[in-house]
Design a protein around this motif. Structure first.
Motif, mmCIF file in Angstrom:
data_model
loop_
_atom_site.group_PDB
_atom_site.id
_atom_site.type_symbol
_atom_site.label_atom_id
_atom_site.label_comp_id
_atom_site.label_asym_id
_atom_site.label_seq_id
_atom_site.Cartn_x
_atom_site.Cartn_y
_atom_site.Cartn_z
ATOM 1 N N ALA A 1 41.696 27.133 26.462
ATOM 2 C CA ALA A 1 41.721 27.630 27.632
ATOM 3 C C ALA A 1 40.710 28.982 27.573
ATOM 4 N N ILE A 2 40.986 29.479 26.396
ATOM 5 C CA ILE A 2 40.296 30.858 26.203
ATOM 6 C C ILE A 2 38.777 30.597 25.898
ATOM 7 N N GLY A 3 38.683 29.267 25.009
ATOM 8 C CA GLY A 3 37.458 28.989 24.915
ATOM 9 C C GLY A 3 36.504 28.709 26.055
ATOM 10 N N LEU A 4 37.086 27.954 27.035
ATOM 11 C CA LEU A 4 36.482 27.585 28.463
ATOM 12 C C LEU A 4 36.213 28.920 29.046
ATOM 13 N N GLY A 5 37.067 29.827 29.211
ATOM 14 C CA GLY A 5 36.785 31.133 29.926
ATOM 15 C C GLY A 5 35.756 31.959 29.396
ATOM 16 N N VAL A 6 35.598 32.004 28.010
ATOM 17 C CA VAL A 6 34.364 32.676 27.517
ATOM 18 C C VAL A 6 33.154 31.867 27.518
ATOM 19 N N THR A 7 33.199 30.840 27.424
ATOM 20 C CA THR A 7 32.022 29.880 27.633
ATOM 21 C C THR A 7 31.536 30.106 29.018
ATOM 22 N N THR A 8 32.311 30.117 30.089
ATOM 23 C CA THR A 8 31.985 30.172 31.341
ATOM 24 C C THR A 8 31.260 31.122 31.577
#
Length: 392
Positions: free
Chosen positions: A273-280
């Motif tokens: 979830a953190i990875g998705l947020g940072v990547t977005t």
């Protein structure tokens, strides 16, 4: 809207800078160390199907500075061609080879069933047990580095992480290797216990409360489930920065990386979830910088140039890390990875799509077995290629 444009652009620049600083910190902190004390260590290797790299793995195990007590291979069937391959290579090992047949798993991953069967062979003569994957190419210091903190009593579990070697593979594999190198150099935060099944050592004392055979009776994946139980038990876990283990990755593309995030959503949902947020945020910032650069915005062009320079500096760190872990990058790998460094929209968007596509995925495949997944302990075999059906 101008404030949003510059905010996202600045976030992308800070993310690139952050990854570079973390890479530098990992490189400067990387220390190789062996085992100061002797001990009896059994190796466990779960296999399925043809193993073209098994000879290279056996050669690497034979070259270890710290000698193991034995290697136990665990298989689904006596007809598994991996068994014949291992037996043919057994005389290359300086220690005995043993094997165990787990049978076909139905309510758990086959790898978990194989490992559970192998754990039944662990006895009072073992001071530590190491679980490894069949596709790694461990350095000569690998085993001593892995079991040293256990044999001297400082830790209960020691783990490492993979270092992908993309070779001359295509652009998708190169992009995944670039992304995974960045992940490999991230710090492992206290309170988050993540084990890597490719190289994890357990003390004999830790195996008793972990009770892995029972744990693995219904699991999607071995390492993350063991990590969660280790944290619940309060076991002392160490992730060694020097244990970046070479892993040839010519066939590891989009599907391979999506499967890693599928595991994460089921066991450690905060991480993807953190990875998705940072990547977005990173992707949006780069897209906006690119758009502004095309219309001649000088500040956007400067911001984009700074991101490229930061990524080239990160590549230089990747090259230095590879040299320090005795896995130097080839010339072909370096220039292909340089292309990935200069194409931030490609790698960032691939990571975004990988994570996003893994959110709702309910089917997973491992070694010619497809699983339908309703949860980490709720899976069933949807399809299996049997060795009799495959002609052995």
């Amino acid at each position: 809207m101008i404030w949003l444009f510059w905010s996202l652009g600045s976030v992308s620049l800070l993310i690139a800078l952050g990854f570079l600083l973390l890479s530098i910190w990992h490189l400067r902190s990387l220390r190789r160390a062996g085992a100061d004390r002797a001990g009896r260590v059994s190796l466990i290797l779960a296999l399925r199907g043809n193993q073209p790299g098994l000879a290279a793995l056996f050669a690497a195990l034979a070259a270890q500075e710290f000698s193991a007590r034995r290697l136990i291979i665990a298989l689904e069937s006596a007809n598994d061609p991996a068994l014949a391959q291992a037996r043919a290579l057994a005389d290359r090992l300086p220690f005995p080879l043993e094997w165990v047949i787990a049978g076909e798993a139905q309510a758990t991953a086959q790898k978990c069933a194989n490992l559970a069967a192998a754990m039944a062979l662990i006895d009072e003569h073992d001071d530590a047990v190491v679980v490894l994957d069949g596709d790694i190419r461990p350095q000569a210091y690998w085993l001593g580095c892995l079991v040293g903190p256990i044999l001297d009593g400082r830790y209960d579990i020691v783990t490492g992480y993979r270092w992908l070697q993309p070779g001359r593979a295509g652009w998708m594999v190169q992009a995944i290797a670039w992304l995974d190198h960045a992940v490999a150099l991230l710090p492992r935060l206290k309170g988050i216990t993540v084990l890597w099944g490719g190289s994890t050592a357990y003390s004999a004392a830790a195996l008793r409360p972990l009770d892995l055979p029972r744990l693995y009776a219904r699991q999607l994946v071995d390492d993350l489930s063991a990590g969660l139980k280790a944290r619940a038990l309060g076991l002392r876990v160490l992730t060694r920065r020097a244990l970046l283990v070479p892993l040839p990755s010519a066939s590891r593309g989009f599907g391979f990386y999506r499967r890693q995030f599928q595991y994460g959503w089921h066991y450690q949902p905060a991480a993807p979830a953190i990875g998705l947020g940072v990547t977005t945020l990173h992707a949006l910032g780069i897209i906006l910088l690119l758009a502004a650069s095309f219309i001649g915005d000088g500040l956007a062009q400067l911001g984009l140039l700074m991101i490229l320079l930061l990524r080239i500096a990160a590549l230089r760190c990747h090259i230095a890390v590879a040299e320090k872990i005795s896995s130097p990058m080839t010339g072909a790998e370096i220039w292909r990875q340089a292309v990935m460094a200069l194409l931030p929209p490609v790698t960032v968007l691939i990571l975004f799509l990988v994570i996003l596509s893994s959110v709702a995925a309910r089917r997973m495949r491992w070694r010619d077995i497809a699983y339908d997944i309703a949860g980490p302990e709720k899976l069933s075999v949807a399809w299996r290629r049997r060795f009799d059906d495959a002609g052995g």
